[in-house]
Design an enzyme around this catalytic site. Sequence first.
Site, PDB file in Angstrom:
ATOM      1  N   ASP A  80       0.842  -1.205   0.000  1.00  0.00           N
ATOM      2  CA  ASP A  80       0.000   0.000   0.000  1.00  0.00           C
ATOM      3  C   ASP A  80       0.876   1.253   0.000  1.00  0.00           C
ATOM      4  O   ASP A  80       1.856   1.334   0.744  1.00  0.00           O
ATOM      5  CB  ASP A  80      -0.867  -0.054   1.267  1.00  0.00           C
ATOM      6  CG  ASP A  80      -1.894   1.060   1.330  1.00  0.00           C
ATOM      7  OD1 ASP A  80      -2.365   1.495   0.272  1.00  0.00           O
ATOM      8  OD2 ASP A  80      -2.237   1.475   2.462  1.00  0.00           O
ATOM      9  N   HIS A  81       0.498   2.233  -0.801  1.00  0.00           N
ATOM     10  CA  HIS A  81       1.169   3.544  -0.803  1.00  0.00           C
ATOM     11  C   HIS A  81       2.692   3.477  -0.878  1.00  0.00           C
ATOM     12  O   HIS A  81       3.382   4.022  -0.007  1.00  0.00           O
ATOM     13  CB  HIS A  81       0.801   4.339   0.464  1.00  0.00           C
ATOM     14  CG  HIS A  81      -0.503   5.041   0.344  1.00  0.00           C
ATOM     15  ND1 HIS A  81      -0.677   6.135  -0.465  1.00  0.00           N
ATOM     16  CD2 HIS A  81      -1.693   4.801   0.912  1.00  0.00           C
ATOM     17  CE1 HIS A  81      -1.940   6.531  -0.383  1.00  0.00           C
ATOM     18  NE2 HIS A  81      -2.573   5.737   0.436  1.00  0.00           N
ATOM     19  N   HIS A 174      -7.146  10.569   5.056  1.00  0.00           N
ATOM     20  CA  HIS A 174      -6.486   9.513   5.829  1.00  0.00           C
ATOM     21  C   HIS A 174      -6.545   9.766   7.336  1.00  0.00           C
ATOM     22  O   HIS A 174      -6.603  10.901   7.783  1.00  0.00           O
ATOM     23  CB  HIS A 174      -5.009   9.417   5.422  1.00  0.00           C
ATOM     24  CG  HIS A 174      -4.808   8.656   4.146  1.00  0.00           C
ATOM     25  ND1 HIS A 174      -4.231   9.196   3.044  1.00  0.00           N
ATOM     26  CD2 HIS A 174      -5.120   7.389   3.810  1.00  0.00           C
ATOM     27  CE1 HIS A 174      -4.186   8.298   2.072  1.00  0.00           C
ATOM     28  NE2 HIS A 174      -4.718   7.195   2.513  1.00  0.00           N
ATOM     29  N   HIS A 202      -9.699   5.329  -0.295  1.00  0.00           N
ATOM     30  CA  HIS A 202      -8.694   5.391   0.781  1.00  0.00           C
ATOM     31  C   HIS A 202      -9.270   6.187   1.938  1.00  0.00           C
ATOM     32  O   HIS A 202     -10.192   6.970   1.774  1.00  0.00           O
ATOM     33  CB  HIS A 202      -7.423   6.069   0.279  1.00  0.00           C
ATOM     34  CG  HIS A 202      -6.557   5.166  -0.537  1.00  0.00           C
ATOM     35  ND1 HIS A 202      -5.274   4.852  -0.188  1.00  0.00           N
ATOM     36  CD2 HIS A 202      -6.819   4.490  -1.675  1.00  0.00           C
ATOM     37  CE1 HIS A 202      -4.771   4.028  -1.087  1.00  0.00           C
ATOM     38  NE2 HIS A 202      -5.677   3.798  -2.001  1.00  0.00           N
ATOM     39  N   GLY A 203      -8.702   5.983   3.120  1.00  0.00           N
ATOM     40  CA  GLY A 203      -9.130   6.787   4.258  1.00  0.00           C
ATOM     41  C   GLY A 203     -10.571   6.510   4.650  1.00  0.00           C
ATOM     42  O   GLY A 203     -11.300   7.410   5.068  1.00  0.00           O
ATOM     43  N   SER A 205     -11.755   4.950   7.162  1.00  0.00           N
ATOM     44  CA  SER A 205     -12.029   4.849   8.602  1.00  0.00           C
ATOM     45  C   SER A 205     -12.986   5.926   9.076  1.00  0.00           C
ATOM     46  O   SER A 205     -13.685   5.750  10.063  1.00  0.00           O
ATOM     47  CB  SER A 205     -10.726   4.965   9.404  1.00  0.00           C
ATOM     48  OG  SER A 205      -9.926   3.835   9.193  1.00  0.00           O
ATOM     49  N   ASN A 224     -10.277   0.696   1.559  1.00  0.00           N
ATOM     50  CA  ASN A 224      -9.098   0.612   2.436  1.00  0.00           C
ATOM     51  C   ASN A 224      -9.431   1.133   3.835  1.00  0.00           C
ATOM     52  O   ASN A 224      -9.890   2.271   3.976  1.00  0.00           O
ATOM     53  CB  ASN A 224      -7.973   1.482   1.887  1.00  0.00           C
ATOM     54  CG  ASN A 224      -7.346   0.916   0.619  1.00  0.00           C
ATOM     55  OD1 ASN A 224      -7.820  -0.071   0.070  1.00  0.00           O
ATOM     56  ND2 ASN A 224      -6.291   1.552   0.175  1.00  0.00           N
ATOM     57  N   ALA A 226      -7.695   1.369   7.782  1.00  0.00           N
ATOM     58  CA  ALA A 226      -6.546   1.123   8.663  1.00  0.00           C
ATOM     59  C   ALA A 226      -6.794   1.694  10.062  1.00  0.00           C
ATOM     60  O   ALA A 226      -6.851   0.966  11.048  1.00  0.00           O
ATOM     61  CB  ALA A 226      -5.275   1.728   8.068  1.00  0.00           C
ATOM     62  N   THR A 227      -6.974   3.000  10.130  1.00  0.00           N
ATOM     63  CA  THR A 227      -7.071   3.682  11.423  1.00  0.00           C
ATOM     64  C   THR A 227      -8.170   3.094  12.311  1.00  0.00           C
ATOM     65  O   THR A 227      -7.984   2.926  13.522  1.00  0.00           O
ATOM     66  CB  THR A 227      -7.331   5.188  11.190  1.00  0.00           C
ATOM     67  OG1 THR A 227      -6.259   5.702  10.400  1.00  0.00           O
ATOM     68  CG2 THR A 227      -7.404   5.946  12.499  1.00  0.00           C
TER      69      THR A 227
END
Length: 274
Positions: A80-81, A174, A202-203, A205, A224, A226-227
Amino acid sequence: MALAGIGDIVRESPAGVGAFNVIQLEHATAIVAGAEALGLPVVLQISENCVRYHGALEPVALAALAVARRADVPVAVHLDHATDRALVEEAVALGLGSVMYDASALPDEENVAATAEVAAWCHERGVWVEAELGEVGGKDGVHAPGARTKPHEAVDYVARTGVDALAVAVGTSHAMTTKDAVLDLELIAELRAAVPVPLVLHGSSGVPDDVLREAVASGMKKINIATHLNKAFTRAVRDYLAHDERVVDSRKYLNAGRDAVAREVSHLLGVLTG
Ligand SMILES: [Zn+2]
């Protein structure tokens, strides 16, 4: 052996595909457990930041690949990224079947040239490539809350780079710890109609569940997150430690974090595929 290609997972999933970031081994096993509970495919992602944290890609990548191979559901392992082409090449050499090459900090023409080169190199090796188109002047690039991807620019970018998936700016940013992102659902539908490859959010969360559902219905494919999982992990560990001040064995509190992440992954996959 359930290591899968992300392209196959995306193609065969009628709804949204959950892509979750791995930081420690516990994240990888938790994410897979959460997916197995629902019998759904899932993507494990390793970011350049995570590589920096571990000091190298190899230890965390091989661990994630091993977890994927042992899973009962299809699991892809994705870089990722990555802003560094050498990291992309290392990921492919280690056996990752997909990468996100992020040249969005470059001026658009340089982004196109660098991404097209990476995409061609990856395609020769059967590797799937995600990329993103930067927003000129956008401080946080494509993921600033105010940034928006223009459909005609996205179409042009995909045609000139040959990428397999495109991260688009539709209202998320993000590392949000609150769930109040407002998504431009009309723009998602426009992009979906215009762009010939899967769209990546993305981002995610910061996006409430009902809006995530609408985003998928409007055409977002790879989501995606993550947080949000880090929040669940850390809350569970903090609670465990607060209730048992004498605990020494790190397996005890990490297991609490792992269980919390697995539950949250099941919940989110239910949202994305519901
Ligand atoms: Zn991202």
